[in-house]
Design a protein around this motif. Structure first.
Motif, mmCIF file in Angstrom:
data_model
loop_
_atom_site.group_PDB
_atom_site.id
_atom_site.type_symbol
_atom_site.label_atom_id
_atom_site.label_comp_id
_atom_site.label_asym_id
_atom_site.label_seq_id
_atom_site.Cartn_x
_atom_site.Cartn_y
_atom_site.Cartn_z
ATOM 1 N N PRO A 195 0.810 -1.227 0.000
ATOM 2 C CA PRO A 195 0.000 0.000 0.000
ATOM 3 C C PRO A 195 0.842 1.277 0.000
ATOM 4 O O PRO A 195 1.972 1.297 0.483
ATOM 5 C CB PRO A 195 -0.818 -0.106 1.279
ATOM 6 N N ILE A 196 0.243 2.294 -0.550
ATOM 7 C CA ILE A 196 0.756 3.660 -0.493
ATOM 8 C C ILE A 196 -0.284 4.436 0.309
ATOM 9 O O ILE A 196 -1.481 4.206 0.158
ATOM 10 C CB ILE A 196 0.890 4.255 -1.907
ATOM 11 N N PHE A 197 0.148 5.363 1.135
ATOM 12 C CA PHE A 197 -0.769 6.057 2.028
ATOM 13 C C PHE A 197 -0.949 7.519 1.628
ATOM 14 O O PHE A 197 0.000 8.184 1.240
ATOM 15 C CB PHE A 197 -0.284 5.949 3.475
ATOM 16 N N SER A 198 -2.188 7.985 1.739
ATOM 17 C CA SER A 198 -2.534 9.363 1.388
ATOM 18 C C SER A 198 -3.334 9.989 2.523
ATOM 19 O O SER A 198 -4.179 9.338 3.130
ATOM 20 C CB SER A 198 -3.368 9.380 0.105
ATOM 21 N N PHE A 199 -3.074 11.272 2.777
ATOM 22 C CA PHE A 199 -3.804 12.040 3.789
ATOM 23 C C PHE A 199 -4.673 13.108 3.132
ATOM 24 O O PHE A 199 -5.143 14.025 3.790
ATOM 25 C CB PHE A 199 -2.823 12.704 4.758
ATOM 26 N N GLU A 200 -4.891 12.995 1.833
ATOM 27 C CA GLU A 200 -5.591 14.006 1.048
ATOM 28 C C GLU A 200 -6.994 14.329 1.559
ATOM 29 O O GLU A 200 -7.422 15.477 1.536
ATOM 30 C CB GLU A 200 -5.666 13.544 -0.412
#
Length: 136
Positions: free
Chosen positions: A31-36
């Motif tokens: 996984p890649i994580f985003s806080f968008e």
């Protein structure tokens, strides 16, 4: 002396389109994580210093395991659990349409990060630091 620009093969046209080889095989990737889409009141800013550190450690651990393997482990280990949309008590961003599946990963004991998966990206929407985001 004039430099020549190399020709680039088209990736899209009337008769051609490039196919992303990873489509359909996203579970083979980590996984890649985003806080968008993170919601105020449930963000990294609302965590105590030690919980921020534990969140960072957990994100690192999760980033080393494929989505396929994460599906196989228990929710209290590195795995995740699905969260019903109607169980959410916090504000829901417009990006989360009714067809979006919400999931939660644990960190720092029973605290969780709740969001949704889009291909290999996990969008963290809420950090449930006080266990008020959803009915447990």
């Amino acid at each position: 002396m004039t430099k020549r620009v190399p020709k680039v093969k088209p990736t899209r046209g009337r008769s051609i389109s490039a196919v992303d080889p990873s489509i359909g095989r996203q579970d083979a990737y980590c996984p890649i994580f985003s806080f968008e889409y993170m919601v105020r009141g449930y963000s990294v800013d609302d965590l105590q210093k030690n919980d921020r550190a534990e969140l960072a450690v957990q994100l690192f651990k999760l980033s080393q395991v494929t989505w396929g393997d994460l599906k196989k482990v228990g929710r209290h280990a590195l795995g995740f659990e699905k969260i019903a949309r109607d169980a959410i008590r916090a504000p829901i961003p417009a990006a989360i349409t009714p067809d979006v599946t919400l999931i939660a990963f644990r960190f720092s004991g029973l605290k969780s990060m709740v969001g949704f998966r889009s291909e290999r990206i996990f969008h963290i929407v809420w950090i449930d630091h006080d266990r008020t985001v959803y009915k447990h």
